[in-house]
Motif scaffolding. Structure first.
Motif, PDB file in Angstrom:
ATOM      1  N   PRO A   1     -43.770   6.970  -3.284  1.00 12.87           N
ATOM      2  CA  PRO A   1     -44.520   7.026  -2.015  1.00 12.87           C
ATOM      3  C   PRO A   1     -43.668   6.510  -0.867  1.00 12.87           C
ATOM      4  O   PRO A   1     -42.814   5.642  -1.025  1.00 12.87           O
ATOM      5  CB  PRO A   1     -45.721   6.111  -2.286  1.00 12.87           C
ATOM      6  CG  PRO A   1     -45.252   5.176  -3.359  1.00 12.87           C
ATOM      7  CD  PRO A   1     -44.315   5.975  -4.217  1.00 12.87           C
ATOM      8  N   GLU A   2     -43.882   7.107   0.310  1.00 15.42           N
ATOM      9  CA  GLU A   2     -43.147   6.665   1.489  1.00 15.42           C
ATOM     10  C   GLU A   2     -43.634   5.291   1.933  1.00 15.42           C
ATOM     11  O   GLU A   2     -44.826   5.001   1.884  1.00 15.42           O
ATOM     12  CB  GLU A   2     -43.348   7.671   2.629  1.00 15.42           C
ATOM     13  CG  GLU A   2     -42.782   9.049   2.333  1.00 15.42           C
ATOM     14  CD  GLU A   2     -42.941   9.966   3.513  1.00 15.42           C
ATOM     15  OE1 GLU A   2     -43.521   9.515   4.527  1.00 15.42           O
ATOM     16  OE2 GLU A   2     -42.493  11.117   3.418  1.00 15.42           O
ATOM     17  N   PRO A   3     -42.704   4.447   2.359  1.00 19.68           N
ATOM     18  CA  PRO A   3     -43.134   3.111   2.803  1.00 19.68           C
ATOM     19  C   PRO A   3     -43.982   3.215   4.066  1.00 19.68           C
ATOM     20  O   PRO A   3     -43.735   4.054   4.944  1.00 19.68           O
ATOM     21  CB  PRO A   3     -41.801   2.400   3.089  1.00 19.68           C
ATOM     22  CG  PRO A   3     -40.822   3.497   3.334  1.00 19.68           C
ATOM     23  CD  PRO A   3     -41.251   4.646   2.474  1.00 19.68           C
ATOM     24  N   GLU A   4     -44.944   2.387   4.129  1.00 19.50           N
ATOM     25  CA  GLU A   4     -45.826   2.396   5.289  1.00 19.50           C
ATOM     26  C   GLU A   4     -45.126   1.748   6.477  1.00 19.50           C
ATOM     27  O   GLU A   4     -44.479   0.703   6.345  1.00 19.50           O
ATOM     28  CB  GLU A   4     -47.121   1.640   4.973  1.00 19.50           C
ATOM     29  CG  GLU A   4     -47.947   2.313   3.878  1.00 19.50           C
ATOM     30  CD  GLU A   4     -49.245   1.564   3.643  1.00 19.50           C
ATOM     31  OE1 GLU A   4     -49.445   0.530   4.327  1.00 19.50           O
ATOM     32  OE2 GLU A   4     -50.048   1.990   2.802  1.00 19.50           O
ATOM     33  N   ALA A   5     -45.256   2.403   7.608  1.00 16.97           N
ATOM     34  CA  ALA A   5     -44.641   1.867   8.829  1.00 16.97           C
ATOM     35  C   ALA A   5     -45.425   0.661   9.316  1.00 16.97           C
ATOM     36  O   ALA A   5     -46.661   0.609   9.218  1.00 16.97           O
ATOM     37  CB  ALA A   5     -44.607   2.942   9.918  1.00 16.97           C
ATOM     38  N   ALA A   6     -44.674  -0.303   9.799  1.00 12.14           N
ATOM     39  CA  ALA A   6     -45.316  -1.508  10.312  1.00 12.14           C
ATOM     40  C   ALA A   6     -46.135  -1.162  11.548  1.00 12.14           C
ATOM     41  O   ALA A   6     -45.707  -0.352  12.381  1.00 12.14           O
ATOM     42  CB  ALA A   6     -44.264  -2.563  10.657  1.00 12.14           C
ATOM     43  N   PRO A   7     -47.295  -1.711  11.676  1.00 14.13           N
ATOM     44  CA  PRO A   7     -48.116  -1.399  12.857  1.00 14.13           C
ATOM     45  C   PRO A   7     -47.431  -1.871  14.137  1.00 14.13           C
ATOM     46  O   PRO A   7     -46.772  -2.902  14.175  1.00 14.13           O
ATOM     47  CB  PRO A   7     -49.413  -2.183  12.588  1.00 14.13           C
ATOM     48  CG  PRO A   7     -49.011  -3.272  11.644  1.00 14.13           C
ATOM     49  CD  PRO A   7     -47.926  -2.695  10.799  1.00 14.13           C
ATOM     50  N   VAL A   8     -47.568  -1.047  15.168  1.00 12.65           N
ATOM     51  CA  VAL A   8     -46.973  -1.372  16.466  1.00 12.65           C
ATOM     52  C   VAL A   8     -47.876  -2.347  17.190  1.00 12.65           C
ATOM     53  O   VAL A   8     -49.055  -2.059  17.429  1.00 12.65           O
ATOM     54  CB  VAL A   8     -46.768  -0.094  17.303  1.00 12.65           C
ATOM     55  CG1 VAL A   8     -46.169  -0.434  18.666  1.00 12.65           C
ATOM     56  CG2 VAL A   8     -45.888   0.881  16.541  1.00 12.65           C
ATOM     57  N   GLU A   9     -47.310  -3.493  17.500  1.00  8.86           N
ATOM     58  CA  GLU A   9     -48.082  -4.510  18.195  1.00  8.86           C
ATOM     59  C   GLU A   9     -47.863  -4.383  19.698  1.00  8.86           C
ATOM     60  O   GLU A   9     -46.740  -4.151  20.157  1.00  8.86           O
ATOM     61  CB  GLU A   9     -47.665  -5.905  17.728  1.00  8.86           C
ATOM     62  CG  GLU A   9     -47.920  -6.133  16.242  1.00  8.86           C
ATOM     63  CD  GLU A   9     -47.500  -7.528  15.827  1.00  8.86           C
ATOM     64  OE1 GLU A   9     -46.978  -8.263  16.699  1.00  8.86           O
ATOM     65  OE2 GLU A   9     -47.709  -7.883  14.652  1.00  8.86           O
ATOM     66  N   PRO A  10     -48.872  -4.513  20.483  1.00  3.87           N
ATOM     67  CA  PRO A  10     -48.714  -4.418  21.944  1.00  3.87           C
ATOM     68  C   PRO A  10     -47.881  -5.582  22.479  1.00  3.87           C
ATOM     69  O   PRO A  10     -47.922  -6.691  21.948  1.00  3.87           O
ATOM     70  CB  PRO A  10     -50.157  -4.465  22.459  1.00  3.87           C
ATOM     71  CG  PRO A  10     -50.921  -5.162  21.361  1.00  3.87           C
ATOM     72  CD  PRO A  10     -50.255  -4.767  20.069  1.00  3.87           C
ATOM     73  N   ILE A  11     -47.106  -5.295  23.497  1.00  3.85           N
ATOM     74  CA  ILE A  11     -46.266  -6.315  24.133  1.00  3.85           C
ATOM     75  C   ILE A  11     -47.056  -6.956  25.264  1.00  3.85           C
ATOM     76  O   ILE A  11     -47.523  -6.276  26.185  1.00  3.85           O
ATOM     77  CB  ILE A  11     -44.959  -5.693  24.665  1.00  3.85           C
ATOM     78  CG1 ILE A  11     -44.189  -5.037  23.510  1.00  3.85           C
ATOM     79  CG2 ILE A  11     -44.103  -6.728  25.371  1.00  3.85           C
ATOM     80  CD1 ILE A  11     -42.938  -4.320  23.950  1.00  3.85           C
ATOM     81  N   ASP A  12     -47.181  -8.258  25.170  1.00  7.17           N
ATOM     82  CA  ASP A  12     -47.931  -8.975  26.201  1.00  7.17           C
ATOM     83  C   ASP A  12     -47.123  -9.117  27.481  1.00  7.17           C
ATOM     84  O   ASP A  12     -47.662  -9.032  28.592  1.00  7.17           O
ATOM     85  CB  ASP A  12     -48.350 -10.354  25.676  1.00  7.17           C
ATOM     86  CG  ASP A  12     -49.296 -10.227  24.477  1.00  7.17           C
ATOM     87  OD1 ASP A  12     -49.979  -9.183  24.393  1.00  7.17           O
ATOM     88  OD2 ASP A  12     -49.332 -11.149  23.642  1.00  7.17           O
ATOM     89  N   GLU A  13     -45.788  -9.349  27.338  1.00  6.74           N
ATOM     90  CA  GLU A  13     -44.965  -9.574  28.510  1.00  6.74           C
ATOM     91  C   GLU A  13     -44.675  -8.260  29.225  1.00  6.74           C
ATOM     92  O   GLU A  13     -44.590  -7.200  28.622  1.00  6.74           O
ATOM     93  CB  GLU A  13     -43.645 -10.249  28.109  1.00  6.74           C
ATOM     94  CG  GLU A  13     -43.841 -11.607  27.452  1.00  6.74           C
ATOM     95  CD  GLU A  13     -42.508 -12.229  27.089  1.00  6.74           C
ATOM     96  OE1 GLU A  13     -41.478 -11.582  27.332  1.00  6.74           O
ATOM     97  OE2 GLU A  13     -42.508 -13.366  26.576  1.00  6.74           O
ATOM     98  N   GLU A  14     -44.475  -8.330  30.522  1.00  6.16           N
ATOM     99  CA  GLU A  14     -44.155  -7.161  31.320  1.00  6.16           C
ATOM    100  C   GLU A  14     -42.697  -6.771  31.132  1.00  6.16           C
ATOM    101  O   GLU A  14     -41.821  -7.618  31.062  1.00  6.16           O
ATOM    102  CB  GLU A  14     -44.424  -7.434  32.806  1.00  6.16           C
ATOM    103  CG  GLU A  14     -45.897  -7.691  33.109  1.00  6.16           C
ATOM    104  CD  GLU A  14     -46.109  -7.887  34.598  1.00  6.16           C
ATOM    105  OE1 GLU A  14     -45.101  -7.886  35.339  1.00  6.16           O
ATOM    106  OE2 GLU A  14     -47.266  -8.053  35.013  1.00  6.16           O
TER     107      GLU A  14
END
Length: 432
Positions: A150-163
């Motif tokens: 099975p293909e490895p699951e991609a890490a979830p993209v976390e939103p960037i708080d800083e501008e």
């Protein structure tokens, strides 16, 4: 009585026909169910045979018992003679399970998708003969994966708080060159060869601000300022006088035409800072805005990069050039080619400007500027040459040679319209 007997007879016939129809329907349904079951069993047998064939092929591959016929499945679709002859042969050829599977797969392509065929066995033989010297079958140890990992699951993209700050590219470059140099000469009154003691000083500053967007547009700006003084005991009129005086601005706007060539609009303006005198003479030969020259030209510019980038600069050719000369002191009008009592002169002609720098090594650099203008009635040629010898990081010596031709003024009895200036100085320098 007869009516009752007739009604009874009709009921008996009705029940008898209904029972017969029901029996026929049951028999027909049983017959259809049996056919469906037989068809389903035949399909299962076919798929079982295919699975057995695939299992045999897999076992043959793992044990190395194959003649390499599988290569035909991985080449561009080609029509081979053997699959058709084997399938249509009246006798059963002695083939292994893998060969039968390959032939069946190829026949499926031949019958269902003939449009995919790009080659034929006859074309291959015409292009090159098939080797017949290979007697030992080639075997491959191939292992088929039973299950794809099975293909490895991609890490979830976390939103960037800083501008996120995106900076705009800076297309401007700045550089400068400064030096302050001195010359001192002392001679006693009884020196056997004669001569005169004197002191001189020269200050120079050159700054540049250039814009280049790395695509089509560039704008070069250079401001040059030089001012030098000297003193001598023989001059009883002036305590000191200038020996080098220049204030010059060069601005050039270019639009790329082809590689190193640019369509160019160039502005050149120059004058001096202080009045100019001669030894023991009170007459003012030149002054601020006496004269002032402004040249506006339209032409083409060529970027020079040669000798492993040791020779750099540009050459500007302007077939159309407008020149404006202004003399603030009316007494100097005729000296600089103007009519008596006039402050300004306008003319149109052609000009050429070459500004080059040749860096021989880290310590020796030659800078040269050639400027020529002609209105086809008068001509002006200036050739400035500076040889810079770097002694240390902040100490340099300069040799400056400046020949000049100008036929707008008075003609000299010895040199004609030619003028010449030269000096050698030693002092401090700084550049960035």
């Amino acid at each position: 009585m007869k009516r009752n007997s007739l009604l009874l007879l009709l009921l008996v016939m009705l029940f008898t026909s209904t029972d017969v129809l029901a029996q026929r329907r049951v028999a027909s349904a049983q017959q259809d169910t049996s056919q469906l079951v037989r068809n389903y069993m035949d399909s299962l047998n076919i798929y079982k045979a295919r699975l057995d064939s695939m299992s045999q092929v897999n076992a043959a591959l793992q044990n190395g018992k194959t003649n390499g016929a599988l290569y035909r499945l991985f080449l561009p679709p080609t029509f081979y003679h053997s699959p058709a002859s084997n399938m249509l042969s009246l006798t059963s050829p002695d083939l292994g399970a893998s060969d039968w599977a390959v032939d069946a797969a190829l026949m499926g392509i031949y019958l269902k998708r003939p449009d995919l065929l790009v080659n034929s066995e006859d074309k291959l033989k015409a292009a090159g003969s098939i080797r017949n010297d290979v007697e030992v079958p080639q075997t491959q140890n191939v292992e088929l994966a039973e299950q794809v990992a099975p293909e490895p699951e991609a890490a979830p993209v976390e939103p960037i708080d800083e501008e996120v700050l995106v900076t705009k590219p800076n297309f401007w470059t700045f550089k400068g060159d400064y030096y302050l140099q001195f010359l001192q000469n002392y001679i006693t009154s009884n020196w056997h060869k004669g001569g005169e003691s004197n002191y001189s000083m020269l200050a120079s500053m050159t700054v540049e601000a250039n814009y280049n967007n790395k695509q089509k547009l560039k704008w070069d700006n250079k401001l040059e300022m030089k001012l030098g003084f000297q003193t001598s005991r023989s001059d009883t009129v002036h305590k000191f006088k200038t020996n080098n005086d220049l204030l010059r601005l060069t601005s050039k706007l270019g639009l790329q035409a082809h590689k190193k060539w640019y369509y160019t609009l160039q502005l050149l303006a120059y004058t001096q800072f202080a009045p100019g005198y001669k030894s023991n003479d009170e007459f003012t030969y030149s002054d601020f805005f006496s004269p002032f020259d402004l040249n506006l030209s339209l032409g083409m510019d060529y970027n020079v990069v040669a000798f492993n980038k040791k020779l750099t600069g540009n050459i500007n050719l302007s077939p159309v050039s407008y020149n404006f000369r202004y003399v603030s002191r009316l007494g100097l009008s005729t000296r600089y080619g103007l009519k008596e009592g006039r402050h300004a002169l306008h003319d149109i002609g052609s000009s050429v400007t070459a500004d080059l720098a040749w860096k021989f090594n880290d310590n020796i650099t030659w800078k040269s500027r050639l400027y020529g203008y002609t209105s086809y009635k008068r001509a002006l040629v200036e050739w400035e040459n500076t040889l810079e010898l770097k002694i240390s990081k902040f100490i340099t010596t300069n040799v400056y040679v400046y020949p000049r031709f100008d036929d707008s003024g008075a003609r000299d009895d010895e040199l004609g319209y030619w003028q010449f200036m030269e000096f050698c100085s030693l002092g401090f320098s700084y550049n960035f």
